[in-house]
Structure formats: C-alpha cells, structure tokens
Design a protein around this motif. Structure first.
Motif, mmCIF file in Angstrom:
data_model
loop_
_atom_site.group_PDB
_atom_site.id
_atom_site.type_symbol
_atom_site.label_atom_id
_atom_site.label_comp_id
_atom_site.label_asym_id
_atom_site.label_seq_id
_atom_site.Cartn_x
_atom_site.Cartn_y
_atom_site.Cartn_z
ATOM 1 N N PRO A 98 36.265 31.640 23.054
ATOM 2 C CA PRO A 98 35.344 30.722 23.733
ATOM 3 C C PRO A 98 33.901 30.935 23.287
ATOM 4 C CG PRO A 98 36.797 31.847 25.297
ATOM 5 C CD PRO A 98 36.941 32.547 23.987
ATOM 6 N N PRO A 99 33.107 29.880 23.289
ATOM 7 C CA PRO A 99 31.686 30.027 22.931
ATOM 8 C C PRO A 99 30.922 30.743 24.048
ATOM 9 C CG PRO A 99 32.146 27.792 23.639
ATOM 10 C CD PRO A 99 33.474 28.491 23.562
ATOM 11 N N LEU A 100 29.771 31.290 23.695
ATOM 12 C CA LEU A 100 28.962 32.022 24.670
ATOM 13 C C LEU A 100 28.500 31.116 25.816
ATOM 14 C CD1 LEU A 100 26.758 34.240 22.320
ATOM 15 C CD2 LEU A 100 28.702 34.962 23.724
ATOM 16 N N THR A 101 28.414 29.829 25.547
ATOM 17 C CA THR A 101 27.960 28.904 26.589
ATOM 18 C C THR A 101 28.947 28.803 27.757
ATOM 19 O OG1 THR A 101 28.932 27.099 25.300
ATOM 20 C CG2 THR A 101 26.576 27.509 25.025
ATOM 21 N N CYS A 102 30.200 29.242 27.535
ATOM 22 C CA CYS A 102 31.211 29.195 28.598
ATOM 23 C C CYS A 102 31.308 30.512 29.377
ATOM 24 C CB CYS A 102 32.579 28.856 28.010
ATOM 25 S SG CYS A 102 32.687 27.198 27.310
ATOM 26 N N ARG A 103 30.498 31.478 28.992
ATOM 27 C CA ARG A 103 30.574 32.798 29.641
ATOM 28 C C ARG A 103 30.197 32.691 31.111
ATOM 29 N NH1 ARG A 103 27.275 37.451 30.159
ATOM 30 N NH2 ARG A 103 25.498 36.275 29.357
ATOM 31 N N VAL A 104 30.979 33.385 31.955
ATOM 32 C CA VAL A 104 30.753 33.349 33.404
ATOM 33 C C VAL A 104 30.657 34.781 33.934
ATOM 34 C CG1 VAL A 104 31.608 32.527 35.634
ATOM 35 C CG2 VAL A 104 32.061 31.198 33.568
ATOM 36 N N PRO A 105 29.452 35.350 33.956
ATOM 37 C CA PRO A 105 29.277 36.676 34.569
ATOM 38 C C PRO A 105 29.584 36.608 36.064
ATOM 39 C CG PRO A 105 27.354 36.033 33.257
ATOM 40 C CD PRO A 105 28.207 34.814 33.402
ATOM 41 N N PHE A 106 29.713 37.773 36.679
ATOM 42 C CA PHE A 106 30.033 37.817 38.100
ATOM 43 C C PHE A 106 29.027 37.021 38.928
ATOM 44 C CE2 PHE A 106 32.589 42.055 38.136
ATOM 45 C CZ PHE A 106 33.485 41.492 37.248
ATOM 46 N N ALA A 107 27.740 37.165 38.596
ATOM 47 C CA ALA A 107 26.701 36.488 39.370
ATOM 48 C C ALA A 107 26.868 34.968 39.315
ATOM 49 C CB ALA A 107 25.322 36.883 38.859
ATOM 50 N N THR A 108 27.168 34.442 38.137
ATOM 51 C CA THR A 108 27.367 33.003 37.988
ATOM 52 C C THR A 108 28.594 32.539 38.760
ATOM 53 O OG1 THR A 108 26.390 33.113 35.783
ATOM 54 C CG2 THR A 108 27.666 31.149 36.309
ATOM 55 N N PHE A 109 29.670 33.314 38.643
ATOM 56 C CA PHE A 109 30.912 32.966 39.346
ATOM 57 C C PHE A 109 30.686 32.930 40.852
ATOM 58 C CE2 PHE A 109 34.864 34.053 41.506
ATOM 59 C CZ PHE A 109 35.773 33.202 40.903
ATOM 60 N N MET A 110 29.967 33.926 41.376
ATOM 61 C CA MET A 110 29.755 33.993 42.820
ATOM 62 C C MET A 110 28.803 32.890 43.299
ATOM 63 S SD MET A 110 31.891 36.135 43.587
ATOM 64 C CE MET A 110 31.575 35.827 45.314
ATOM 65 N N GLU A 111 27.828 32.553 42.476
ATOM 66 C CA GLU A 111 26.930 31.456 42.849
ATOM 67 C C GLU A 111 27.710 30.149 42.939
ATOM 68 O OE1 GLU A 111 22.839 29.234 41.303
ATOM 69 O OE2 GLU A 111 23.737 30.851 40.130
ATOM 70 N N HIS A 112 28.604 29.945 41.976
ATOM 71 C CA HIS A 112 29.458 28.757 41.990
ATOM 72 C C HIS A 112 30.333 28.753 43.244
ATOM 73 C CE1 HIS A 112 31.870 25.471 40.449
ATOM 74 N NE2 HIS A 112 32.961 26.200 40.545
ATOM 75 N N SER A 113 30.881 29.911 43.617
ATOM 76 C CA SER A 113 31.736 30.013 44.800
ATOM 77 C C SER A 113 30.952 29.724 46.074
ATOM 78 C CB SER A 113 32.362 31.407 44.884
ATOM 79 O OG SER A 113 33.185 31.647 43.775
ATOM 80 N N ARG A 114 29.719 30.197 46.134
ATOM 81 C CA ARG A 114 28.899 29.959 47.331
ATOM 82 C C ARG A 114 28.591 28.480 47.503
ATOM 83 N NH1 ARG A 114 26.169 34.576 45.169
ATOM 84 N NH2 ARG A 114 26.735 36.449 46.330
ATOM 85 N N LEU A 115 28.391 27.777 46.378
ATOM 86 C CA LEU A 115 28.110 26.348 46.467
ATOM 87 C C LEU A 115 29.329 25.566 46.952
ATOM 88 C CD1 LEU A 115 26.062 25.843 43.172
ATOM 89 C CD2 LEU A 115 25.178 25.787 45.523
ATOM 90 N N ILE A 116 30.523 25.988 46.511
ATOM 91 C CA ILE A 116 31.753 25.287 46.888
ATOM 92 C C ILE A 116 32.178 25.668 48.305
ATOM 93 C CG2 ILE A 116 34.205 25.044 46.360
ATOM 94 C CD1 ILE A 116 33.532 25.367 43.437
ATOM 95 N N LEU A 117 32.070 26.976 48.645
ATOM 96 C CA LEU A 117 32.552 27.473 49.934
ATOM 97 C C LEU A 117 31.391 27.833 50.847
ATOM 98 C CD1 LEU A 117 35.307 29.848 48.464
ATOM 99 C CD2 LEU A 117 35.608 27.503 49.282
ATOM 100 N N LYS A 118 30.370 27.000 50.863
ATOM 101 C CA LYS A 118 29.165 27.325 51.632
ATOM 102 C C LYS A 118 29.429 27.397 53.137
ATOM 103 C CE LYS A 118 27.846 22.461 51.192
ATOM 104 N NZ LYS A 118 26.803 21.534 50.684
ATOM 105 N N ASP A 119 30.498 26.753 53.598
ATOM 106 C CA ASP A 119 30.825 26.784 55.022
ATOM 107 C C ASP A 119 31.716 27.955 55.398
ATOM 108 O OD1 ASP A 119 29.376 24.438 55.394
ATOM 109 O OD2 ASP A 119 31.136 23.185 54.937
ATOM 110 N N ASN A 120 32.092 28.769 54.422
ATOM 111 C CA ASN A 120 32.992 29.897 54.704
ATOM 112 C C ASN A 120 32.549 31.119 53.914
ATOM 113 O OD1 ASN A 120 35.167 31.628 55.197
ATOM 114 N ND2 ASN A 120 36.618 29.921 55.291
ATOM 115 N N PRO A 121 31.527 31.837 54.370
ATOM 116 C CA PRO A 121 31.027 33.014 53.642
ATOM 117 C C PRO A 121 32.058 34.129 53.513
ATOM 118 C CG PRO A 121 30.032 32.851 55.818
ATOM 119 C CD PRO A 121 30.750 31.573 55.591
ATOM 120 N N LYS A 122 33.014 34.194 54.443
ATOM 121 C CA LYS A 122 34.033 35.245 54.356
ATOM 122 C C LYS A 122 34.912 35.060 53.117
ATOM 123 C CE LYS A 122 34.378 36.477 59.247
ATOM 124 N NZ LYS A 122 35.283 36.610 60.410
ATOM 125 N N SER A 123 35.204 33.821 52.777
ATOM 126 C CA SER A 123 35.996 33.561 51.568
ATOM 127 C C SER A 123 35.219 33.948 50.315
ATOM 128 C CB SER A 123 36.390 32.080 51.492
ATOM 129 O OG SER A 123 37.272 31.746 52.532
#
Length: 494
Positions: A98-123
C-alpha cells in the motif's frame, strides 16, 4: 523429597538420547543397507573375476525370459510414471504494497472511530484496548474510502482495482508472463462479491483469452488462499502444459462496521488492506526457474458443527448495521480444527521417529491411562519455516505454544501482523516474502502454511524450496526489512 523425573527440555543427557533415537529410526534403512552392501562388495572382491563369471554362467539366463523381464520392467515403469500426479510448481508471487497515503496510525484510526461512534465513547475505548493488544504497528493501511459514509460500490471497486491490478502487474513483470498466456485464473475475496465478478474484472483489464478457465471464490474466509491453491492443483492435474494465476485479497471498503456491538468491532481493529498474486505451473520447463514445488494440501472443514459454523458470522446488529461477529469460542474451535488438520498432515510429513512416539502415546492413553498427556509431535523436524496466518496476536501465540515453536519460527507471522495487519487470505504470502527478504530460504527447505477461515476451516499447504533465495531486491519488505535486523519481542510487545 521423593525423586522426580528430570525435565526433558533441560536435561542434556535425555536430549542426546532423543537425538540418537531419531537418527536410528529415521535412517534405519540406510544403517541396515550400508553394512549389507559393504559385505557384498567384500565378498565379490574376495571371489575374483573367474568365480564371478562362473557364477553368472551357472544362472542359465534364457534370452526369451530376459526379454520378457525387460518388457515387464518397462511396462510397469510406464504405468507408474503415467499415473503419477503432475508436479505443480510455484514459479513466483507478488504482494501488494500500500502507498504511504493509506497509512493509518493508531491516532488516525481512533480519531476516525470517535467521529463514527461519537455517541458511544465506551466502544471507542474498547477499540483502543484491542488495538493496543493486537500486535499491529503504526504503519498498517486502510483504503481511503472507509471514510465515506456510506461507502459506495464504486469506491469498493476502486479499492479492488488498486490492490489486485498492482499485484498482478508486478507478477507479470517478475515472471515475464504474457497475460494472454494465462490458462487458469482463480480470484478469492470473501466479503466483496460484485457483479460482474472480480475474476471478470481481471479478465477485462488484461484482455485475457476467451477460453480461459476462471473461478471466483467468495465467503470462504481467510483460508480461501490455500483453497485456491488446492483448486489450482486439481485443475493442473487434468490440464497438461498449463499455468494458473491465483489472486488472494479482501476488500474492506464496504465492510467496515460502524455499529456498537463489541464482538463485531474486533475486525475493524485487525483487518487491513492487502493482496497477493501467485503463478503456479505444471510445465517441466518451469521447474528450473520456479521457487517452490507443491508437496501437500490438507483441508479440514468443521461446518457440520453448529458452534464452528457460527463462530465467524456475518449478520446485522440490533440497529440493522452489518458486520462480522467473532465468537468468544473462536480460539477453542480453531484449536479443534487444527488438531484434526495436523492429524491428517502428520503422517505425510513427520519422520518415522515422531510417528512411532505419537502412536505409542496414543496406545498408552487408550489401553493404560486416558489421563496421560498426549505426545505432541515435533513439527520442527518436518519443516524449516512456518507461515501461520496473521489473524491476530492470540492466534500466533496459541499456535506457537501448541506446536512448541521458537520465536524465530513465528517471526514472519508476528512481523507481518505488525507491519501490514491481518490482510486475510494474502497474509501467508507476506510472511513467505519476509522469510525470503531475510535471506533464510535455502534449497530443500520445507515451508508449512497454515490458515483458518469461517465455516470453520483449517487448511495446510506444504512447499519445498527449489533453489536458494538470497534475499529480495523488491517486494513489500524492501524499505523496512533493515529496521528488523533480528526478531525483537519489544517491537510487538503489548
């Protein structure tokens, strides 16, 4: 204190006793034939040429009998070689990087999760805990289209074209194969099954022949890559002078779970994008350039059992969102499937010394004491390299423990999980590429690929190396292999 038995793993004397036993049993015929042949040679030298000639003349060979014997030998040899299965070679393979532009560090992954699951912080917190314990590193990649809400069919096709075409372009470049010379095409992708199929997409892109034999496998989980190898082997047995291209991938764009069910959030944390393209051939002319020879394929399917069938299950959650549910019993079910698989594989690959010990242990448990600990064969005597499906840290840990493997034996699996994540059916090829990139693959080395899949399945493929591979100059590991000069457990520690 009462006397105790010495610890087998630390007793030097018992270690050498076992080595002597293995040498005696595994080389019994050689040890028996050498003195017999030596005695025959000594006796012939003692007799002299005149006595040998006299003995030959006394046998009274008849010309008709001699010709009939020669004909019988030729006939039996012809039948044997005609009925012998065609040898299947792995000419070469290619893994998508994969190209470097597709890299997903932990911080990016968690930010994405917070945006999707903003109503459920436990998840969100749950995903972070899983990610930290998963064994994945900061360089794994996800397709950009997972950020689309909802993801589109066009975006999913775009991911498929990106990973599949890149892997195949590299394969054609490596092998010099003209796309129109491909005889058999097999594409496996479990979750994304569009119409026209992915195999049709490949045929359209490379303008493959109209009489090509094409297959598209879906819904068969992470072990589908080895199922494709088995299918290709069977097809190559009935089609002489042919080749087969296998494409193994998993398309994540339409399958990123956006709900709150914890059992269905696990795949989000583990699966990452990847693909592999493999060229197999039964042509004798490919023997000299092929990397490996296919030795065995063993497939185990436990779908008749309800728990096994449902342990990896695609379904809707209570909110109607589709995802993959991973059962809590997954590791126990995988262990049972592995046990059944290696019971079949063991007699095909293990040396006689291990088979005898296993048989004696089995007889002892059946006749004398059922509570005796079963003897676990030492598969390190049968294989030099192990490619365990990088499904997660727990999978690798469990197989390392049960098969009594060293850290170096599972290094390729851990490093693949750390660098690329769980790329589903293609992960085994990233692992094999890692071993080659390290320069560890020698002529005659045997490789055991083990994969698990939904259903529930456990599949094994055994390869034998045709030539020494002195490290790769290209491939998915070229820019990072120097960062892992040796296996360092701290790299993937929790």
């Amino acid at each position: 204190m009462p006397p105790t038995l010495p610890e087998f793993s630390s007793s030097v004397k018992l270690k050498y006793v076992k080595l002597g036993y293995q040498c005696l049993v595994n080389h019994f015929l050689s040890l028996l034939l050498i003195p017999i042949m030596a005695a025959i040679v000594v006796e012939l030298l003692r007799m002299g040429p005149e006595q040998i000639l006299s003995l030959w003349n006394s046998l009274h060979f008849d010309l008709v009998q001699t010709l009939c014997s020669v004909f019988l030998v030729i006939f039996i040899s012809t039948v044997y070689f005609m009925s012998k299965p065609r040898t299947v070679y792995l000419v070469d393979y290619s893994c998508y990087k994969p190209p470097l532009t597709c890299r997903v560090p932990f911080a990016t992954f968690m930010e994405h999760s917070r945006l999707i699951l903003k109503d459920n912080p436990k998840s969100v917190e749950f995903q972070m805990r899983i990610l930290e314990r998963s064994g994945l590193g900061e360089e794994t990649c996800l397709p950009p289209a997972i950020h689309y809400i909802p993801p589109t069919m066009e975006a999913a096709r775009g991911e498929a074209q990106m990973v599949v075409f890149s892997a195949m372009d590299d394969l054609f470049k490596k092998t010099g194969l003209n796309p129109r010379d491909v005889d058999i095409l097999i594409v496996n992708c479990s979750l994304f099954s569009p119409t026209p199929s992915l195999s049709a997409m490949v045929i359209n892109k490379y303008k493959l022949r109209s009489n090509i034999k094409s297959f598209n496998l879906s819904g068969m989980g992470c072990s589908a890559g080895l199922i494709s190898v088995d299918l290709a082997r069977d097809l190559l047995q009935v089609h002489p002078n042919s080749n087969a291209v296998i494409v193994s991938t998993e398309i994540l764009t339409p399958n990123y779970y956006k709900g709150n069910d914890r059992a269905m959030l696990l795949p989000n944390c583990l699966f990452r994008m990847g693909a592999a393209a493999i060229l197999l051939s039964n042509r004798r002319t490919d023997r000299w350039r092929a990397k490996y020879r296919l030795c065995h394929v063993v497939r185990t399917h436990r779908g008749a059992d309800d728990k096994s069938y449902c342990c990896v299950y695609e379904k809707e959650d209570k909110d109607g969102k589709v995802g993959i549910n991973l059962s809590k019993d997954l590791m126990a079910i995988a262990g049972e499937a592995l046990k059944s698989n290696i019971t079949t594989l063991g007699p095909l690959v293990l040396p006689a010394s291990e088979q005898i010990l296993f048989l004696l242990s089995l007889i002892g448990r059946k006749i004398f004491n059922p509570k005796w600990k079963p003897y676990i064969p030492d598969f390190r005597l049968a294989f030099e390299h192990f490619c365990i499906h990088a499904g997660g840290r727990a999978v690798i840990d469990e197989l390392q423990k049960n098969l009594q493997l060293s850290s170096e034996h599972v290094e390729a699996s851990r490093m693949t999980l750390h660098r690329f994540g769980n790329t589903s059916s293609s992960s085994l090829w990233y692992e094999l590429s890692y071993i080659e990139a390290k320069g560890r693959m020698r002529h005659g080395d045997r490789v055991w690929q083990i994969a698990f899949g939904s259903g529930f399945k456990c599949n094994s493929v055994v390869w034998k190396c045709n030539r020494t591979i002195k490290g790769l100059t290209d491939g998915p590991w070229t820019d990072c292999i120097d960062r892992y000069p040796v296996y360092i457990p701290e790299i993937v520690k929790l």
